[in-house]
Design a protein around this motif. Structure first.
Motif, mmCIF file in Angstrom:
data_model
loop_
_atom_site.group_PDB
_atom_site.id
_atom_site.type_symbol
_atom_site.label_atom_id
_atom_site.label_comp_id
_atom_site.label_asym_id
_atom_site.label_seq_id
_atom_site.Cartn_x
_atom_site.Cartn_y
_atom_site.Cartn_z
ATOM 1 N N ALA A 249 43.211 40.290 50.424
ATOM 2 C CA ALA A 249 43.875 41.573 50.638
ATOM 3 C C ALA A 249 43.051 42.474 51.549
ATOM 4 C CB ALA A 249 44.107 42.264 49.293
ATOM 5 N N ALA A 250 41.899 41.989 52.009
ATOM 6 C CA ALA A 250 41.014 42.732 52.918
ATOM 7 C C ALA A 250 40.181 41.693 53.668
ATOM 8 C CB ALA A 250 40.110 43.670 52.119
ATOM 9 N N PRO A 251 39.537 42.097 54.771
ATOM 10 C CA PRO A 251 38.707 41.132 55.505
ATOM 11 C C PRO A 251 37.648 40.456 54.626
ATOM 12 C CG PRO A 251 39.070 43.074 56.842
ATOM 13 C CD PRO A 251 39.630 43.387 55.477
ATOM 14 N N VAL A 252 37.069 41.221 53.700
ATOM 15 C CA VAL A 252 36.182 40.650 52.687
ATOM 16 C C VAL A 252 36.904 40.779 51.356
ATOM 17 C CG1 VAL A 252 33.982 40.863 51.475
ATOM 18 C CG2 VAL A 252 34.081 41.227 53.962
ATOM 19 N N HIS A 253 37.174 39.656 50.718
ATOM 20 C CA HIS A 253 37.835 39.659 49.402
ATOM 21 C C HIS A 253 37.215 38.536 48.586
ATOM 22 C CE1 HIS A 253 41.847 39.998 46.982
ATOM 23 N NE2 HIS A 253 40.780 39.925 46.178
ATOM 24 N N ILE A 254 36.331 38.931 47.678
ATOM 25 C CA ILE A 254 35.578 38.002 46.852
ATOM 26 C C ILE A 254 36.006 38.186 45.397
ATOM 27 C CG2 ILE A 254 33.259 37.282 46.115
ATOM 28 C CD1 ILE A 254 33.785 36.948 49.170
ATOM 29 N N LEU A 255 36.166 37.088 44.683
ATOM 30 C CA LEU A 255 36.424 37.136 43.248
ATOM 31 C C LEU A 255 35.119 36.821 42.527
ATOM 32 C CD1 LEU A 255 39.819 35.231 43.136
ATOM 33 C CD2 LEU A 255 39.439 37.702 43.147
ATOM 34 N N ILE A 256 34.750 37.675 41.596
ATOM 35 C CA ILE A 256 33.511 37.519 40.838
ATOM 36 C C ILE A 256 33.902 37.303 39.384
ATOM 37 C CG2 ILE A 256 31.307 38.570 40.226
ATOM 38 C CD1 ILE A 256 31.771 40.435 42.725
ATOM 39 N N ILE A 257 33.492 36.154 38.823
ATOM 40 C CA ILE A 257 33.948 35.799 37.476
ATOM 41 C C ILE A 257 32.778 35.372 36.590
ATOM 42 C CG2 ILE A 257 36.202 35.090 38.361
ATOM 43 C CD1 ILE A 257 35.374 32.178 37.928
ATOM 44 N N PRO A 258 32.906 35.633 35.297
ATOM 45 C CA PRO A 258 31.927 35.062 34.369
ATOM 46 C C PRO A 258 32.246 33.593 34.149
ATOM 47 C CG PRO A 258 33.584 36.268 33.137
ATOM 48 C CD PRO A 258 33.898 36.466 34.610
ATOM 49 N N LYS A 259 31.230 32.781 33.928
ATOM 50 C CA LYS A 259 31.478 31.381 33.602
ATOM 51 C C LYS A 259 32.051 31.245 32.193
ATOM 52 C CE LYS A 259 28.323 29.243 36.863
ATOM 53 N NZ LYS A 259 27.165 28.358 37.040
ATOM 54 N N LYS A 260 31.788 32.220 31.354
ATOM 55 C CA LYS A 260 32.384 32.250 30.020
ATOM 56 C C LYS A 260 33.853 32.648 30.169
ATOM 57 C CE LYS A 260 32.189 34.774 25.646
ATOM 58 N NZ LYS A 260 31.512 35.862 24.894
ATOM 59 N N HIS A 261 34.746 31.906 29.551
ATOM 60 C CA HIS A 261 36.169 32.251 29.634
ATOM 61 C C HIS A 261 36.448 33.468 28.753
ATOM 62 C CE1 HIS A 261 40.436 31.667 30.365
ATOM 63 N NE2 HIS A 261 40.593 32.052 29.107
ATOM 64 N N ILE A 262 36.780 34.572 29.394
ATOM 65 C CA ILE A 262 37.217 35.798 28.726
ATOM 66 C C ILE A 262 38.547 36.142 29.371
ATOM 67 C CG2 ILE A 262 36.707 38.220 28.247
ATOM 68 C CD1 ILE A 262 33.716 37.547 28.776
ATOM 69 N N PRO A 263 39.655 36.129 28.626
ATOM 70 C CA PRO A 263 40.970 36.311 29.253
ATOM 71 C C PRO A 263 41.146 37.640 29.991
ATOM 72 C CG PRO A 263 41.220 35.363 27.073
ATOM 73 C CD PRO A 263 39.774 35.767 27.206
#
Length: 112
Positions: free
Chosen positions: A33-47
């Motif tokens: 949605a922008a020139p830089v668009h990064i998803l940052i996620i925990p390795k632990k599954h938290i819904p």
């Protein structure tokens, strides 16, 4: 469990990673949605953010620390960026694995 982000963490689904440590992974969004668009996620599954507990406080801090580091490495820290967390359907959440969107690389509009 059928979670696309867990598949990325486990290596079964390819991604363009920009950051990884023992508890957090970050990768480029496939529909930016922008020139830089990064998803940052925990390795632990938290819904969702609603499922975060006090036991996850250090992990949440790690997500924000990763965002700061990534913004610096991608050259958008000084010009500015946005962090977004969507929660549930009305909040726009599509993948039910907690994640931050790091958006930048352009002048972002709205949400003043």
């Amino acid at each position: 469990m059928d979670c696309v982000f867990c598949g990325i963490i486990e290596g079964g689904i390819p991604s363009n990673k920009v950051f990884e440590n023992d508890r957090v992974v970050a990768f480029r969004d496939i529909q930016p949605a922008a020139p830089v668009h990064i998803l940052i996620i925990p390795k632990k599954h938290i819904p969702t953010m609603n499922d975060v507990t006090s036991e996850d406080d250090a992990l949440m801090a790690e997500l924000f620390a990763a965002a700061r580091q990534i913004a610096g490495e991608l050259g958008i820290a000084e010009s500015g960026y946005r962090l977004v967390n969507n929660v549930n359907g009305d909040g726009g959440q599509v993948v039910y694995h907690l994640h931050l969107h790091l958006l930048g690389g352009t002048k972002l509009k709205g949400l003043n």
